[in-house]
Scaffold this active site. Structure first.
Site, PDB file in Angstrom:
ATOM      1  N   SER A  24       0.830  -1.208   0.000  1.00  8.25           N
ATOM      2  CA  SER A  24       0.000   0.000   0.000  1.00  8.25           C
ATOM      3  C   SER A  24       0.861   1.252   0.000  1.00  8.25           C
ATOM      4  CB  SER A  24      -0.880  -0.005   1.250  1.00  8.25           C
ATOM      5  OG  SER A  24      -1.490   1.250   1.453  1.00  8.25           O
ATOM      6  N   TYR A  51      -2.458  -0.692  10.771  1.00  4.35           N
ATOM      7  CA  TYR A  51      -2.645  -1.259   9.427  1.00  4.35           C
ATOM      8  C   TYR A  51      -1.448  -0.909   8.540  1.00  4.35           C
ATOM      9  CZ  TYR A  51      -3.862  -1.344   4.523  1.00  4.35           C
ATOM     10  OH  TYR A  51      -3.811  -1.547   3.162  1.00  4.35           O
ATOM     11  N   LYS A 110       1.843  -3.288   6.701  1.00  2.00           N
ATOM     12  CA  LYS A 110       2.329  -3.301   5.316  1.00  2.00           C
ATOM     13  C   LYS A 110       3.838  -3.045   5.281  1.00  2.00           C
ATOM     14  CE  LYS A 110      -1.522  -4.288   3.336  1.00  2.00           C
ATOM     15  NZ  LYS A 110      -1.709  -5.669   2.843  1.00  2.00           N
TER      16      LYS A 110
END
Length: 338
Positions: free
Chosen positions: A125, A150, A154
């Site tokens: 991302s 989150y 990544k």
């Protein structure tokens, strides 16, 4: 060749399964259906004329992962989407996100590292860049401290893959750093199906447009941008799905220059929240009910991709316009509410 797609019933996963099957690959999907429905299989089958293999499974169960690879020893490549992805929820439930997004990656890589040759595409991302210093964002932009658990999963996920590739020359991997996926398949057989209140702008717009939501909140109009609203790079999900197939083919054909590579996947163009709203109004012929409210914590001012590396090295380029992507999202919204 048999390709495993984890999280293959989800938004991006299902569109990638379609593109893989249309290229002639045999696809097996793993999904625990925590954020997706088995009904998506019907949509994939309707588009491609072929039903992918499906195993309902939780990748957090290490024994099940080992068993899967014992039964499917002929898997030639893995595209790994399965992960929790709501930024706000990750702040409230960090341990859930670290367990779900990182242990599953470790268990997959442990099995792939046992193979003589393994090919792995990771769903990363643009959140890894945070608020980048320069626009557009290149792959060489510094990875900033994550804004959320989150985003951190990544960053850590990429580090885990890089470290594993460093000691496992038989493992070939690519991380694709997505910008903002939107839209739906032009057939309207599959699309974005958020559970509960949408976390992303476009489904909230279409749900408001169709009357499911009373009003869209625009978080801040006092940013240092042309119209005061945040800017993002919105990419049609079918363009994004095709990027995965091209990246996988690069690995399968041995064209990669290193055994771990990273590419941005976006359009290279930034669109503000207001521009996205105007796009919806153009393609739908509907005025959107929206209201400007205060800024939302954690929102970066702008983020859009420099895609020249993916364009040049992968030979891939986003083809759809914002209006085309929005039109497909609206067509999908109308279908599922009819």
């Amino acid at each position: 060749m048999k390709i495993l797609v984890t999280g293959g019933l989800g938004f991006i996963g299902s569109h990638t399964v379609v593109e893989l099957q249309q290229e002639g690959y045999e696809v097996v999907i793993i999904d625990n259906c925590s954020n997706a429905s088995e009904d998506v299989l019907e949509g994939i089958t309707a588009i491609t004329g072929k039903r992918p293999l499906f195993e309902k499974m939780d990748l957090r169960d290490k024994a099940d992962v080992i068993s899967f690879f014992d039964r499917h020893s002929d898997v030639a490549g893995v595209i790994h989407f399965a992960a929790s992805k709501a930024v706000g929820e990750s702040v409230e439930k960090p341990l859930l996100y670290y367990e779900n997004n990182l242990t599953t990656l470790v268990y997959l890589l442990q099995q792939l590292a046992k193979k003589k040759k393994a090919h792995f595409i990771f769903s990363s991302s643009c959140t890894v860049y945070g608020q980048a210093d320069e626009m557009p964002i290149t792959e060489n932009a510094p990875v900033k401290p994550a804004e959320s658990p989150y985003g951190n999963t990544k960053q850590i996920g990429e580090e885990i893959i890089r470290d594993t590739c460093g000691v496992s020359p038989q493992l070939q991997a690519i991380s694709l750093r997505y910008f903002n996926p939107m839209g739906a398949h032009p057939s309207a057989e599959i699309g974005e199906l958020p559970l509960g209140v949408p976390q992303n702008l476009v489904p909230f717009i279409t749900q408001t447009g169709i009357g499911l939501r009373e009003q869209l909140s625009v978080f801040g109009d006092d940013y240092p941008t042309e119209d005061g609203t945040c800017i993002r790079d919105y990419i049609h999900v079918v363009d994004l799905a095709r990027a995965h197939v091209v990246a996988l083919q690069r690995l399968l054909e041995g064209k990669n220059e290193e055994n771990y590579e990273v590419f941005n996947v976006g359009t290279g163009t930034g669109s503000s929240v207001m521009e996205v709203i105007r796009s919806f109004e153009r393609v739908s012929g509907t005025k959107l009910n929206f209201k400007v409210v205060g800024r939302r914590a954690g929102d970066v001012i702008q983020a859009y991709a420099d895609t020249s590396l993916a364009n040049r090295v992968l030979g891939w380029k986003a083809e759809s316009t914002l209006d085309e992507a929005m039109r497909s999202a609206w067509k999908w919204e109308q279908k599922i509410r009819s």
